[in-house]
Scaffold this active site. Structure first.
Site, PDB file in Angstrom:
ATOM      1  N   THR A  66      54.739 -11.092  -0.177  1.00 48.26           N
ATOM      2  CA  THR A  66      53.812 -10.054  -0.632  1.00 48.26           C
ATOM      3  C   THR A  66      53.068  -9.457   0.554  1.00 48.26           C
ATOM      4  O   THR A  66      52.533 -10.182   1.392  1.00 48.26           O
ATOM      5  CB  THR A  66      52.799 -10.649  -1.639  1.00 48.26           C
ATOM      6  OG1 THR A  66      53.515 -11.214  -2.731  1.00 48.26           O
ATOM      7  CG2 THR A  66      51.850  -9.580  -2.134  1.00 48.26           C
ATOM      8  N   CYS A 114      46.263 -16.066  24.708  1.00 46.56           N
ATOM      9  CA  CYS A 114      46.900 -17.272  24.193  1.00 46.56           C
ATOM     10  C   CYS A 114      46.772 -18.461  25.138  1.00 46.56           C
ATOM     11  O   CYS A 114      47.044 -19.584  24.762  1.00 46.56           O
ATOM     12  CB  CYS A 114      48.377 -17.003  23.911  1.00 46.56           C
ATOM     13  SG  CYS A 114      48.631 -15.696  22.688  1.00 46.56           S
TER      14      CYS A 114
END
Length: 383
Positions: free
Chosen positions: A237, A327
């Site tokens: 979804t 990161c």
């Protein structure tokens, strides 16, 4: 507080917040449902796709919504590589200065799925040599992945020239444009690019939303299986609020690019000037290409001062900066980008990335530069 880490993530624009709240406070709806609530969600999804594809000058159907830059990079590289392997092409090419989302994905395909991997060097300004790329290309080349604007030093690659070489060799070309969206013009209908990655939270949109451009006809295998969402290229979804927020951010940043880019250039130039004036030009080194660079990133080495000490003192003084890519900044690992550029250990060990954006002002930089100069002088004297 002085927030100079916009290359890591950016604050949400008020108009983005308004759009997302409008959807989140509404009745909800799954865009795959056929009732009125589902149709309303589908309308928001289609509007966002039309808006973003229009800004990027590509077809709406060429845009795949993802959870962000890392997923877009993974999907592009793995999805295209596996599809190309069906044609007998198993070589991957990238550069040593790529984001870890690209380098680690290519390395994983080499280890786990038997692809060969060629990693191109970069020069001391962070650029890929087109001749070296041409030499690495061959009939077995499946995919080449080269980023547009480097997330650590801001260096821009000549993706037009590189893409033409890749296409002449019959391979696919992927470009990580996470840092360049909203900072540099992107016309996908003119670029020799097959796949391009984007992320919302670099342009004052929400975290957890991104997109991957897949040119019509590009061989691609879906990574995420499930329903028929995103033309069966990514089951699950859709994140309607996040995607709508992404579209609102794209609308704002593209419409304001002609104003924003010169202002960011001015901020970056003034920041470097202030630090050079306060500490002396011989006390700092500006890393990256001197001309071909993103307008909002300044990677500066404070010679003789350890990066960790500098960042800790900046943080205590209310200045947010980074040691490299978002990161790895939490672990303060040494920059693989600066190492790939062949810079001296002194420059690598003292590098700090400052990046500017929404909310930053020249007055703010004047104040913060004075703080940075005092910190650097104190650390240098105590060394």
């Amino acid at each position: 507080m002085y927030y100079f880490d916009h290359a890591a993530t950016t604050p949400l624009h008020p108009e983005v917040i308004h759009k997302m709240l409008e959807i989140m406070q509404g009745p909800g709806g799954n865009s795959s449902s056929i009732h009125a609530y589902g149709r309303a969600a589908k309308k928001e999804l289609s509007h966002a796709r039309d808006l973003i594809s229009g800004a990027l000058r590509c077809k709406p159907g060429e845009l795949l919504f993802t959870s962000g830059g890392t997923e877009s990079d993974n999907a592009a590289i793995i999805g295209a590589a596996r599809a190309q392997r069906r044609q007998g092409k198993t070589q991957l090419i990238t550069s040593a200065a790529e984001h870890h989302a690209v380098l680690h994905t290519c390395g994983w395909l080499q280890r786990e799925e038997g692809f060969s991997l060629s990693i191109l060097p970069v020069d001391h300004e962070g650029r890929v040599d087109s001749l070296q790329l041409q030499e690495a290309l061959g009939p077995q080349t499946a995919l080449v992945s080269i980023m547009h604007g480097n997330n650590e030093v801001g260096t821009l690659q000549e993706i037009e020239a590189l893409g033409e070489l890749v296409h002449a060799a019959g391979a696919l070309f992927h470009v990580d444009a996470v840092q360049t969206l909203g900072k540099m013009p992107i016309a996908l209908d003119e670029l020799p690019v097959d796949l391009m990655s984007f992320s919302a939270h670099k342009i004052n949109g929400p975290q957890g939303a991104g997109a991957l451009y897949i040119s019509s006809g590009t061989p691609f295998e879906a990574l995420q299986q499930g329903g028929s969402q995103e033309r069966k290229r990514r089951g699950g979804t859709e994140n309607i609020a996040g995607i709508a927020g992404f579209a609102a951010a794209v609308d704002i940043c593209v419409n304001k690019m002609n104003f924003q880019q010169p202002f960011l250039d001015k901020l970056r130039k003034r920041w470097v000037e202030l630090l050079a004036q306060g500490l002396g030009e011989d006390a700092i080194a500006v890393n990256g290409h001197p001309v071909r660079h993103l307008p909002h990133i300044a990677n500066i080495s404070f010679l003789g001062i350890d990066t960790e000490s500098m960042l800790m003192n900046l943080d205590m003084a209310g200045i947010a900066a980074a040691s490299g890519s978002a990161c790895t900044s939490g672990s303060l690992e040494k920059s693989h980008v600066l190492g790939a550029m062949g810079l001296s250990q002194e420059i690598i060990d003292s590098a700090v990335r400052f990046s500017f954006g929404l909310g930053n002002t020249l007055e703010e930089l004047e104040e913060a530069a004075g703080i940075v100069v005092r910190i650097a002088r104190r650390l240098r004297e105590s060394a």
